[in-house]
Design a protein around this motif. Sequence first.
Motif, PDB file in Angstrom:
ATOM      1  N   ARG A 253       0.855  -1.132  -0.005  1.00  0.00           N
ATOM      2  CA  ARG A 253       0.136  -0.035   0.097  1.00  0.00           C
ATOM      3  C   ARG A 253       0.989   1.340  -0.069  1.00  0.00           C
ATOM      4  O   ARG A 253       0.507   2.328  -0.108  1.00  0.00           O
ATOM      5  CB  ARG A 253      -1.010   0.088   1.381  1.00  0.00           C
ATOM      6  CG  ARG A 253      -1.987  -1.203   0.900  1.00  0.00           C
ATOM      7  CD  ARG A 253      -2.715  -1.262   2.552  1.00  0.00           C
ATOM      8  NE  ARG A 253      -3.600  -0.267   2.577  1.00  0.00           N
ATOM      9  CZ  ARG A 253      -4.896   0.265   2.053  1.00  0.00           C
ATOM     10  NH1 ARG A 253      -5.288  -0.603   1.089  1.00  0.00           N
ATOM     11  NH2 ARG A 253      -5.414   1.249   2.256  1.00  0.00           N
ATOM     12  N   GLN A 254       2.447   1.166  -0.223  1.00  0.00           N
ATOM     13  CA  GLN A 254       2.907   2.180  -0.189  1.00  0.00           C
ATOM     14  C   GLN A 254       3.765   1.980  -1.539  1.00  0.00           C
ATOM     15  O   GLN A 254       4.217   1.028  -1.803  1.00  0.00           O
ATOM     16  CB  GLN A 254       4.228   2.324   0.812  1.00  0.00           C
ATOM     17  CG  GLN A 254       3.479   2.631   2.261  1.00  0.00           C
ATOM     18  CD  GLN A 254       4.294   2.421   3.422  1.00  0.00           C
ATOM     19  OE1 GLN A 254       5.307   1.359   3.377  1.00  0.00           O
ATOM     20  NE2 GLN A 254       4.147   3.147   4.505  1.00  0.00           N
ATOM     21  N   PHE A 255       4.006   3.062  -2.442  1.00  0.00           N
ATOM     22  CA  PHE A 255       4.450   2.878  -3.811  1.00  0.00           C
ATOM     23  C   PHE A 255       4.661   4.409  -4.341  1.00  0.00           C
ATOM     24  O   PHE A 255       4.024   5.224  -4.078  1.00  0.00           O
ATOM     25  CB  PHE A 255       3.478   2.026  -4.866  1.00  0.00           C
ATOM     26  CG  PHE A 255       1.897   2.534  -4.847  1.00  0.00           C
ATOM     27  CD1 PHE A 255       1.362   3.479  -5.725  1.00  0.00           C
ATOM     28  CD2 PHE A 255       1.224   1.727  -3.935  1.00  0.00           C
ATOM     29  CE1 PHE A 255       0.169   3.803  -5.617  1.00  0.00           C
ATOM     30  CE2 PHE A 255      -0.223   2.162  -3.835  1.00  0.00           C
ATOM     31  CZ  PHE A 255      -0.757   3.162  -4.640  1.00  0.00           C
TER      32      PHE A 255
ATOM     33  N   VAL B 221       8.471   1.730  -7.087  1.00  0.00           N
ATOM     34  CA  VAL B 221       8.957   1.017  -6.158  1.00  0.00           C
ATOM     35  C   VAL B 221       7.944   0.592  -5.029  1.00  0.00           C
ATOM     36  O   VAL B 221       7.272   1.652  -4.593  1.00  0.00           O
ATOM     37  CB  VAL B 221      10.204   1.732  -5.510  1.00  0.00           C
ATOM     38  CG1 VAL B 221      10.911   1.039  -4.390  1.00  0.00           C
ATOM     39  CG2 VAL B 221      11.301   2.045  -6.937  1.00  0.00           C
ATOM     40  N   THR B 222       7.535  -0.323  -4.700  1.00  0.00           N
ATOM     41  CA  THR B 222       6.933  -0.827  -3.688  1.00  0.00           C
ATOM     42  C   THR B 222       7.259  -2.087  -2.660  1.00  0.00           C
ATOM     43  O   THR B 222       8.574  -2.321  -2.833  1.00  0.00           O
ATOM     44  CB  THR B 222       5.425  -1.192  -4.336  1.00  0.00           C
ATOM     45  OG1 THR B 222       4.338  -1.353  -3.371  1.00  0.00           O
ATOM     46  CG2 THR B 222       5.413  -2.202  -5.200  1.00  0.00           C
TER      47      THR B 222
ATOM     48  N   ARG C  58      11.147  -5.543  -0.604  1.00  0.00           N
ATOM     49  CA  ARG C  58      10.894  -4.542  -1.933  1.00  0.00           C
ATOM     50  C   ARG C  58      10.809  -5.207  -3.377  1.00  0.00           C
ATOM     51  O   ARG C  58      11.422  -6.018  -3.449  1.00  0.00           O
ATOM     52  CB  ARG C  58      11.805  -3.468  -1.751  1.00  0.00           C
ATOM     53  CG  ARG C  58      11.749  -2.013  -2.313  1.00  0.00           C
ATOM     54  CD  ARG C  58      12.464  -0.983  -1.806  1.00  0.00           C
ATOM     55  NE  ARG C  58      14.149  -1.307  -2.151  1.00  0.00           N
ATOM     56  CZ  ARG C  58      15.177  -0.630  -2.686  1.00  0.00           C
ATOM     57  NH1 ARG C  58      14.421   0.906  -2.487  1.00  0.00           N
ATOM     58  NH2 ARG C  58      16.274  -0.558  -2.741  1.00  0.00           N
ATOM     59  N   GLU C  59      10.065  -4.611  -4.154  1.00  0.00           N
ATOM     60  CA  GLU C  59       9.978  -4.958  -5.552  1.00  0.00           C
ATOM     61  C   GLU C  59       9.565  -3.706  -6.443  1.00  0.00           C
ATOM     62  O   GLU C  59       9.088  -2.641  -5.842  1.00  0.00           O
ATOM     63  CB  GLU C  59       8.957  -6.004  -5.680  1.00  0.00           C
ATOM     64  CG  GLU C  59       7.464  -5.617  -5.222  1.00  0.00           C
ATOM     65  CD  GLU C  59       6.626  -6.823  -5.085  1.00  0.00           C
ATOM     66  OE1 GLU C  59       6.899  -7.910  -5.110  1.00  0.00           O
ATOM     67  OE2 GLU C  59       5.508  -6.509  -5.173  1.00  0.00           O
TER      68      GLU C  59
ATOM     69  N   VAL D  59       4.525  13.620 -17.711  1.00  0.00           N
ATOM     70  CA  VAL D  59       5.557  12.722 -17.188  1.00  0.00           C
ATOM     71  C   VAL D  59       6.017  13.285 -15.856  1.00  0.00           C
ATOM     72  O   VAL D  59       6.402  14.291 -15.865  1.00  0.00           O
ATOM     73  CB  VAL D  59       6.553  12.331 -18.344  1.00  0.00           C
ATOM     74  CG1 VAL D  59       7.383  13.475 -18.654  1.00  0.00           C
ATOM     75  CG2 VAL D  59       7.448  11.096 -17.786  1.00  0.00           C
ATOM     76  N   GLY D  60       6.052  12.361 -14.911  1.00  0.00           N
ATOM     77  CA  GLY D  60       6.453  13.101 -13.557  1.00  0.00           C
ATOM     78  C   GLY D  60       6.547  12.047 -12.325  1.00  0.00           C
ATOM     79  O   GLY D  60       6.810  10.657 -12.705  1.00  0.00           O
ATOM     80  N   LEU D  61       6.713  12.531 -11.196  1.00  0.00           N
ATOM     81  CA  LEU D  61       7.070  11.603 -10.117  1.00  0.00           C
ATOM     82  C   LEU D  61       6.136  11.522  -9.182  1.00  0.00           C
ATOM     83  O   LEU D  61       5.361  12.834  -9.131  1.00  0.00           O
ATOM     84  CB  LEU D  61       8.347  12.506  -9.564  1.00  0.00           C
ATOM     85  CG  LEU D  61       9.349  12.924 -10.440  1.00  0.00           C
ATOM     86  CD1 LEU D  61      10.509  13.419  -9.577  1.00  0.00           C
ATOM     87  CD2 LEU D  61      10.074  11.747 -10.952  1.00  0.00           C
ATOM     88  N   ALA D  62       5.716  10.570  -8.647  1.00  0.00           N
ATOM     89  CA  ALA D  62       4.502  10.278  -7.917  1.00  0.00           C
ATOM     90  C   ALA D  62       4.735   9.306  -6.518  1.00  0.00           C
ATOM     91  O   ALA D  62       5.980   8.510  -6.706  1.00  0.00           O
ATOM     92  CB  ALA D  62       3.493   9.702  -8.639  1.00  0.00           C
ATOM     93  N   CYS D  63       4.029   9.451  -5.538  1.00  0.00           N
ATOM     94  CA  CYS D  63       4.228   8.865  -4.279  1.00  0.00           C
ATOM     95  C   CYS D  63       2.661   8.716  -3.575  1.00  0.00           C
ATOM     96  O   CYS D  63       2.150   9.695  -3.532  1.00  0.00           O
ATOM     97  CB  CYS D  63       5.267   9.467  -3.392  1.00  0.00           C
ATOM     98  SG  CYS D  63       5.460   8.712  -1.680  1.00  0.00           S
ATOM     99  N   SER D  64       2.548   7.538  -3.207  1.00  0.00           N
ATOM    100  CA  SER D  64       1.139   7.224  -2.505  1.00  0.00           C
ATOM    101  C   SER D  64       1.593   6.452  -1.221  1.00  0.00           C
ATOM    102  O   SER D  64       2.541   5.451  -1.247  1.00  0.00           O
ATOM    103  CB  SER D  64       0.373   6.275  -3.433  1.00  0.00           C
ATOM    104  OG  SER D  64      -0.285   7.215  -4.338  1.00  0.00           O
TER     105      SER D  64
END
Length: 540
Positions: A396-398, A415-416, A423-424, A508-513
């Motif tokens: 649930r973190q990626f 990356v999650t 990690r994978e 195109v960009g960077l993301a985090c959830s």
Amino acid sequence: MPKIRNPILPGFNADPSILRHNNTYYIATSTFEWYPGVQIHSSPDLANWTLLTRPLTRKSQLDMRGDPDSCGVWAPCLSHDGHEFYLVYTDVKRKDGSFKDTHNYIVTADTIEGPWSEPVYVNSSGFDPSLFHDPDSGRKWFVNMIQDHRRRPRSFAGIRLQEYDAEKGKLVGPTKTIFPGTELDLVEAPHLYKRNGWYYLLTAEGGTGYEHACTLARARDVWGPYEVHPQNPILTSEPKPDAALQRAGHGDIVETEDGKWFLVHLTGRPITQFRRCVLGRECAIQEAYWGDDDWLYVKNGPIPSLEVEVPGKYDEKPYWEEKRYTFDAEKGLHIDFQWLRTPETERIFKIQDNRLHLIGREAVGSWFEQSLVARRQEHFSYDAETVIDYSPTDERQFAGLTAYYCRYNFFYLTVTAHADGQRELLILSSEASWPEGRLQFPLADPVQIPNEGKVKLALSIRGKSLQFFYALGEDAELQKVGPVYDASILSDECGGHQAHGSFTGAFVGLACSDINGTALEAKFDYMVYRPVRHESDRYE
């Protein structure tokens, strides 16, 4: 005059409003759900344009949390009354179904760079508002399309006019629908002008798809009646489906210092047999002229020209330059970047230790608070890469690198971690899944990676093909991960809505959830955007 090649603002730059002030040209364009609101480009010569500012930067001016995809800021109008700049804009809270919630505002500034004032609320009766400063009477007229939810099949009910009192900050006096539109239908995007005793009304019709057009009408009195141009429409691509510039419409006109006239308009350049505009709705320019009959005509129109003579000579070198974005707290985020909806940037990102820290919030595609910082795709082919430092503990973190259109259409190399904490790398995609907005299954097989260490993430787009890459460590060689994806779905035609419903463009960009709610941060060292000339590109 030298020739330039359209579009003058490539990539997602829709609904242009143009202004010449002190021999500098400015174009304001829509930003929809992307923050800050409204893009303003400047040019000394109509050929070379620089992104100058985005004026709607404060929560009091704009808060789009909860605005659906392709809502938010529609069709800004930039003008100057001889004393100050005016910017009119709509914040659309709902557009689908029978109702549209469209709130219209005005902000002002002494200089184009701002600061821009607190917004004055005007009305919510329709969208695409503009403000006309009558050069003879000094009165100001507010004009926008009017909507009527009882109309079928569309709610477009004509162009409405009312006087605006700047001192009182409100509309005053009678209101009237001055133009019902023509048989082209869906009349919107009104702009008023005055010349030789005539009031001219330029509108957009035909929707935002391949029947889009510019319609011109005129009257001796601002209240009408308005007669339609004898060769209506004055601009459209509809009769020529093989023209390089398609979807031409929604325009505005400007006069140069030496008395020449130009029309700027939105357009799209489709690729693939499905005619998908992966760069969204772009901004183009056409030379225009006034005939002996006091009507405006587009030179070589109504079909838009790919090459146009303008006063300046275009320098194409900056267009093809690689952009390497680094992060400096004193300089702040580069102007090329935007994020989604929220004015509270401290909750989604910060720049610290020369890295961009994205604070994990809601899932990718959220209409409220997601950490996604991205730039426009301006080329049909390009490479992008970044280096990420991130330690997720479960699925649930990626975080990672994304090619993004909206919640319904994105590709995302993350990356999650597995549920056991290993990690994978995992590719998430939501290809053309409207109306569900679901991930496409089966997902590409995950790639197990060490639990510690930085990871380089990259993607390459060549026309309609997208390939992801990764490397363990900054200096290791990139290797492919996942299949080749269809990048053409990052387009208006696949943007999660039916015809005339998707209005932005690919980013195109960077993301985090972090949908655990623990706000785990991902740290990015840099981002590269590298344009590529490729044989598959029809236009470059």
